[in-house]
Write a protein that holds these residues in place. Sequence first.
Motif, PDB file in Angstrom:
ATOM      1  N   VAL A   1      -9.183  23.500   1.876  1.00 57.55           N
ATOM      2  CA  VAL A   1      -8.934  23.162   0.205  1.00 57.55           C
ATOM      3  C   VAL A   1      -8.770  21.926  -0.399  1.00 57.55           C
ATOM      4  CG1 VAL A   1      -7.790  23.957  -1.704  1.00 57.55           C
ATOM      5  CG2 VAL A   1      -8.457  25.631  -0.104  1.00 57.55           C
ATOM      6  N   PRO A   2      -7.804  21.196   0.375  1.00 56.53           N
ATOM      7  CA  PRO A   2      -7.548  19.778  -0.075  1.00 56.53           C
ATOM      8  C   PRO A   2      -8.797  19.085   0.018  1.00 56.53           C
ATOM      9  CG  PRO A   2      -5.487  20.574   1.141  1.00 56.53           C
ATOM     10  CD  PRO A   2      -6.784  21.508   1.536  1.00 56.53           C
ATOM     11  N   ILE A   3      -9.720  19.032   1.210  1.00 53.86           N
ATOM     12  CA  ILE A   3     -10.786  18.394   1.263  1.00 53.86           C
ATOM     13  C   ILE A   3     -11.681  18.692   0.130  1.00 53.86           C
ATOM     14  CG2 ILE A   3     -13.155  18.273   2.606  1.00 53.86           C
ATOM     15  CD1 ILE A   3     -11.142  18.356   5.284  1.00 53.86           C
ATOM     16  N   THR A   4     -11.826  19.766  -0.303  1.00 52.91           N
ATOM     17  CA  THR A   4     -12.504  20.361  -1.550  1.00 52.91           C
ATOM     18  C   THR A   4     -11.995  19.878  -2.770  1.00 52.91           C
ATOM     19  OG1 THR A   4     -13.152  22.328  -0.334  1.00 52.91           O
ATOM     20  CG2 THR A   4     -13.735  22.340  -2.791  1.00 52.91           C
ATOM     21  N   LEU A   5     -10.924  19.698  -2.973  1.00 49.10           N
ATOM     22  CA  LEU A   5     -10.343  19.159  -4.012  1.00 49.10           C
ATOM     23  C   LEU A   5     -10.730  17.522  -3.955  1.00 49.10           C
ATOM     24  CD1 LEU A   5      -6.993  20.974  -4.108  1.00 49.10           C
ATOM     25  CD2 LEU A   5      -9.021  21.354  -5.598  1.00 49.10           C
ATOM     26  N   SER A   6     -10.572  16.878  -2.845  1.00 55.45           N
ATOM     27  CA  SER A   6     -11.111  15.581  -2.851  1.00 55.45           C
ATOM     28  C   SER A   6     -12.787  15.221  -3.221  1.00 55.45           C
ATOM     29  CB  SER A   6     -10.774  15.027  -1.496  1.00 55.45           C
ATOM     30  OG  SER A   6      -9.593  14.846  -1.117  1.00 55.45           O
ATOM     31  N   LEU A   7     -13.378  16.185  -2.757  1.00 55.74           N
ATOM     32  CA  LEU A   7     -14.855  16.142  -3.001  1.00 55.74           C
ATOM     33  C   LEU A   7     -14.989  16.231  -4.493  1.00 55.74           C
ATOM     34  CD1 LEU A   7     -16.358  18.348  -0.321  1.00 55.74           C
ATOM     35  CD2 LEU A   7     -16.955  16.192  -0.725  1.00 55.74           C
ATOM     36  N   GLY A   8     -14.105  17.055  -5.142  1.00 51.94           N
ATOM     37  CA  GLY A   8     -14.414  17.217  -6.505  1.00 51.94           C
ATOM     38  C   GLY A   8     -14.006  15.896  -7.242  1.00 51.94           C
ATOM     39  N   ARG A   9     -13.021  15.285  -6.748  1.00 54.46           N
ATOM     40  CA  ARG A   9     -12.469  13.916  -7.424  1.00 54.46           C
ATOM     41  C   ARG A   9     -13.538  12.915  -7.189  1.00 54.46           C
ATOM     42  NH1 ARG A   9      -7.486  16.034  -5.854  1.00 54.46           N
ATOM     43  NH2 ARG A   9      -7.860  14.869  -3.876  1.00 54.46           N
ATOM     44  N   LEU A  10     -14.293  13.095  -6.158  1.00 57.48           N
ATOM     45  CA  LEU A  10     -15.160  11.920  -5.623  1.00 57.48           C
ATOM     46  C   LEU A  10     -16.466  11.993  -6.425  1.00 57.48           C
ATOM     47  CD1 LEU A  10     -14.283  11.612  -1.941  1.00 57.48           C
ATOM     48  CD2 LEU A  10     -13.883   9.940  -3.728  1.00 57.48           C
ATOM     49  N   THR A  11     -16.820  13.287  -6.494  1.00 54.32           N
ATOM     50  CA  THR A  11     -18.415  13.515  -6.982  1.00 54.32           C
ATOM     51  C   THR A  11     -18.601  14.257  -8.054  1.00 54.32           C
ATOM     52  OG1 THR A  11     -18.495  15.726  -5.737  1.00 54.32           O
ATOM     53  CG2 THR A  11     -18.892  13.701  -4.468  1.00 54.32           C
ATOM     54  N   GLY A  12     -17.345  15.066  -8.796  1.00 54.58           N
ATOM     55  CA  GLY A  12     -17.468  15.671  -9.946  1.00 54.58           C
ATOM     56  C   GLY A  12     -18.115  17.293  -9.512  1.00 54.58           C
ATOM     57  N   ILE A  13     -18.322  17.497  -8.538  1.00 53.28           N
ATOM     58  CA  ILE A  13     -18.810  19.138  -8.169  1.00 53.28           C
ATOM     59  C   ILE A  13     -17.638  20.086  -8.524  1.00 53.28           C
ATOM     60  CG2 ILE A  13     -17.533  18.779  -5.865  1.00 53.28           C
ATOM     61  CD1 ILE A  13     -19.888  20.448  -4.722  1.00 53.28           C
ATOM     62  N   ALA A  14     -18.277  21.054  -8.843  1.00 53.46           N
ATOM     63  CA  ALA A  14     -17.462  22.043  -9.341  1.00 53.46           C
ATOM     64  C   ALA A  14     -16.354  22.733  -8.277  1.00 53.46           C
ATOM     65  CB  ALA A  14     -18.123  23.261  -9.999  1.00 53.46           C
TER      66      ALA A  14
END
Length: 367
Positions: free
Chosen positions: A108-121
């Motif tokens: 989940v923290p990795i996913t939240l980082s992905l959101g910050r980096l790419t704007g993915i939902a």
Amino acid sequence: MPLMRRVLSRLTEDYLLLALLGLLPLLLWLKPTTAGGVLVLIDWQTVSALAGLMLLSRALEESGYLARFAGWLVALCHVERLLAAVLLLFAALLAAIVTNDVALFILVPITLSLGRLTGIATGRLIIFLALAVNAGSALTPIGNPQNLLLWQASGYSFWQFTLLMAPLALSLLALILLLSYPTFSARHLTVTVPHQASLDNRRLFGWSLLGYPLFILAMEHQLAPQAALLVLLAFLLFKRSVVSGIDWLLLVVFSLMFIDLGLLAQLPLMQQLATQLLALPGGSYTGAALMSQLISNVPAAIFLQHFTDDWRALSWGVSVGGFGLAIGSLANLIALRLSKQPGLWREFHYWSLPVFVVSFGFGLLIL
């Protein structure tokens, strides 16, 4: 005063916590018990394990290296749909090896980082991660607490139990992957926020990463409370920001769940309900799946093992019961809490309820 206002604001916004607190006086009236009797209902091994894992996952996130890993994933899988599929497969595999809860604390923290980096939902991706770890963890005896309990009670070997669960677990994972394909788009992802990690962050990452296998080893030897205390003291001494960044109310929620569900399971009405559920078509499978929707799949497994020795049906039922309502699996609650996104509880049920219906029907046909 500002700190007190923040705490009160969190309390009033935490509807699950308020519901559990509101239910407690009624249950204590129906099933009077002493303060000691209430505390015994809490599984301190599980609560301590959650505390330690929360601290370690928070430290990994704060190190910044999860954001680096997220950037590497985007470079490797620069299509949203492919990235989602890779994460879901990895989540399922990880859950089968290190349990569904640990998999979520890592991913989940990795996913939240992905959101910050790419704007993915990230909200929808976290929902699918919760579904994927529930499916993957069903495969092995060590994938989740209910499997561990039923494996030991059944007397099967590790591989016998795994083969017993394989048709269901693999079918559930295939269903979730198929469902994810039209859900995530084919748009290309690009990293828009660069990230740099300092030497201090590198040390934090290294020690936290080392802490995971050691902590899991302590959990296996029933030493989670002592290990969690050591982890807490270490971060208090060397990195207090990790401790202050933890959602400590999550531990209160889990403690209240153990108390409320423990009291509920002692009521004669619940025992009668268990008998009636096991008499439904599908027997132990149906009863376990439906009871999981009421009291979560771990308490359902603990409760129903006293009423049946059909281990395959019971194990399949509590695995399917992890879908549907969020309370069906503690992993669902962990994912939703870690996401910290408003409105995600409602969206979770848009996906989890259909998965429950389809997977329940599939299991019923095979059994």
